[in-house]
Design an enzyme around this catalytic site. Structure first.
Site, PDB file in Angstrom:
ATOM      1  N   CYS A   1       0.835  -1.200   0.000  1.00 27.08           N
ATOM      2  CA  CYS A   1       0.000   0.000   0.000  1.00 27.08           C
ATOM      3  C   CYS A   1       0.875   1.257   0.000  1.00 27.08           C
ATOM      4  O   CYS A   1       1.545   1.535  -0.992  1.00 27.08           O
ATOM      5  CB  CYS A   1      -0.972  -0.043   1.174  1.00 27.08           C
ATOM      6  SG  CYS A   1      -2.344   1.120   1.011  1.00 27.08           S
TER       7      CYS A   1
ATOM      8  N   HIS B   1      -3.682  -5.486   1.151  1.00 22.49           N
ATOM      9  CA  HIS B   1      -3.368  -5.840   2.532  1.00 22.49           C
ATOM     10  C   HIS B   1      -3.874  -7.256   2.823  1.00 22.49           C
ATOM     11  O   HIS B   1      -4.830  -7.722   2.218  1.00 22.49           O
ATOM     12  CB  HIS B   1      -4.072  -4.890   3.508  1.00 22.49           C
ATOM     13  CG  HIS B   1      -3.514  -3.515   3.561  1.00 22.49           C
ATOM     14  ND1 HIS B   1      -2.319  -3.218   4.167  1.00 22.49           N
ATOM     15  CD2 HIS B   1      -4.010  -2.331   3.109  1.00 22.49           C
ATOM     16  CE1 HIS B   1      -2.100  -1.918   4.082  1.00 22.49           C
ATOM     17  NE2 HIS B   1      -3.106  -1.354   3.437  1.00 22.49           N
TER      18      HIS B   1
END
Length: 485
Positions: free
Chosen positions: A334, A440
């Protein structure tokens, strides 16, 4: 249906509220009861995607332990720190810019009807609601604006447990002092004291519990032995020297611990992989001695540009580049993916412009819209230390601003970033040792652990059942049932 409510309060932060709440959720769910967790306000950059938006990771895991579908009502107010004096406010799963700008006292009063309604709905739909407090209920300077501790307890008429970390010392003073600073109506809700993280011979505690009960009328209902490897992530904790599974260390995974790190809980499964040692890294010296088989991970960030500036100020940019230059594995997740690229472009003033680390030939442009969603995607052909991921389909979630694409000028010069997942979810450099992805939760997928380490780790179900067994063994007989009688 009107639920019974059990609330876990703590004398301090990190007393053990979150894991005990999780354990209670599974304990009652195993009795065939319909159970839901609840925490009115959570402050954490660890968040999970659920239907309707995002909630704190702790409540997400508590819902799974309760065998319930995670729901934004279980954590109606989530504060995600961006700076020392500023947080992004997520109300009922959605970012609320107006509340984010408000002074916290006024904000707390304005959101109480929303968080109370969420609790009322859960109470109406379940047999048991297990509520987690925050910090300490005895913070008298904050009491007028309390929406997370005793105001919630009184609203739900909850049977309350007050837990303390005895390993810190001063446990009896913490318990008595906290109890003494509550109003009499609040004191009447405290049904038991819990001594957590105890090491040694429990008989040596006498006559402390007896004297405490004489002073307060409240019994000590459990002494919980220290348990390092219970399998749940600390809500806002960090790894330490105990973060190594059994066996000799064969691989180090170094996670860069920048100030606004987010979603650190996703690395918890790596703590249980045999031979793997996790460690936090805050200085270049902590990366010294890493070999090509060792990993450096740049995790998510709530303030990507600011954390990248911090990383440079520490000299970690050069240390990471040197590791990658030796062929060492580097993974960005991310915000970490965004840092690995050539540049961060911010036309809307969301996070900040600036050069990236230059380890992936990609560019990130920040959007005003925030991407919050579950994703299931398969890796394409992946090279280098990540080759085992080729063809593996993983489930995860996205929480980010911005989109990442190839750096056109570098691509024209022959330095091409390889997309290794659809929709720009993951990128790899030409050498194969640097990988970045938006997804994630990859390490929570058993298929990923098997592909990368050839190892299986305990399932969440076994972790939850272990927690329930643990409290069933160490609480005084009949106490846990009496709380919902």
């Amino acid at each position: 249906m009107t639920a019974k409510s059990v609330m876990v309060l703590g004398t301090t932060s990190n007393a053990g509220k979150s894991w005990l709440t999780t354990a209670l959720c599974r304990y009652y769910a195993r009795q065939g009861l319909k159970v839901a967790p609840y925490k009115s306000q959570n402050m954490s950059n660890n968040a999970r995607v659920v239907v309707g938006g995002e909630i704190g990771s702790a409540q997400y895991f508590q819902a799974l332990a309760a065998r319930a579908v995670p729901d934004v009502r279980m954590n109606p107010l989530l504060l995600k720190p961006e700076k020392d004096t500023q947080s992004q406010v997520v109300l009922m799963g959605q970012v609320n810019a107006e509340l984010s700008r408000m002074e916290w006292r006024g904000r707390s009063l304005s959101v109480w009807p929303v968080v109370a309604r969420a609790l009322d709905e859960l109470l109406a739909e379940n047999d048991v609601v297990v509520i987690e407090g925050a910090g300490s209920p005895a913070e008298i300077n904050l009491k007028s604006c309390d929406i997370v501790n005793m105001r919630v307890a009184l609203h739900a008429n909850a049977a309350c447990l007050l837990v303390t970390d005895i390993d810190r010392g001063g446990a009896f003073a913490h318990l008595y002092g906290t109890w003494a600073m509550l109003d009499k109506t609040e004191q009447q809700l405290i049904r038991g004291f819990v001594l957590n993280k105890f090491r040694g011979d429990a008989s040596l505690l006498a006559p402390g519990p007896q004297m405490l009960q004489e002073l307060t009328g409240v019994p000590t209902v459990a002494t919980l032995p220290m348990w390092w490897q219970h399998g749940l992530p600390e809500e806002d904790g960090v790894f330490d020297d105990r973060s190594t599974a059994a066996g000799a260390v064969t691989q180090t995974v170094a996670v860069i611990a920048y100030p606004r790190i987010s979603n650190l809980d996703e690395f918890q499964p790596l703590k249980n992989v045999p031979g793997v040692r996790l460690k936090w890294v805050r200085s270049p010296s902590e990366l010294a001695g890493l070999g090509p088989a060792d990993w450096v991970i740049l995790p998510g960030s709530k303030a990507t540009s600011a954390d990248l500036a911090w990383l440079r100020a520490q000299g970690l940019d050069q240390a990471i580049a040197a590791h990658a230059g030796r062929g060492g594995a580097v993974l960005g997740i991310c915000g970490g993916l965004q840092m690995l690229g050539e540049a961060l472009i911010d036309p809307h003033g969301i996070d900040g412009n600036g050069p990236g680390l230059g380890l992936l030939p990609v560019v990130t442009v920040f959007d005003e819209a925030k991407t919050v969603q579950h994703r299931q995607a398969a890796f394409a052909s992946v090279g280098g230390p990540w080759a085992g991921l080729s063809g593996v389909e993983v489930q995860g979630y996205e929480i980010h601003h911005g989109q990442t694409a190839r750096h056109s000028a570098m691509a024209a010069a022959g330095d091409i970033a390889c997309p290794v997942m659809p929709d720009g979810l993951a990128w790899q450099n030409a050498a194969g040792n640097v990988l970045g992805l938006y997804l994630h939760g990859m390490f929570e997928d058993p298929r990923v652990l098997q592909a990368l380490f050839g190892a299986a780790t305990p399932t969440l179900e076994s972790v939850f059942d272990g927690l329930a067994d643990y409290i069933g063994q160490h609480f005084e007989p009949g106490v846990l049932q009496s709380l919902i009688a």
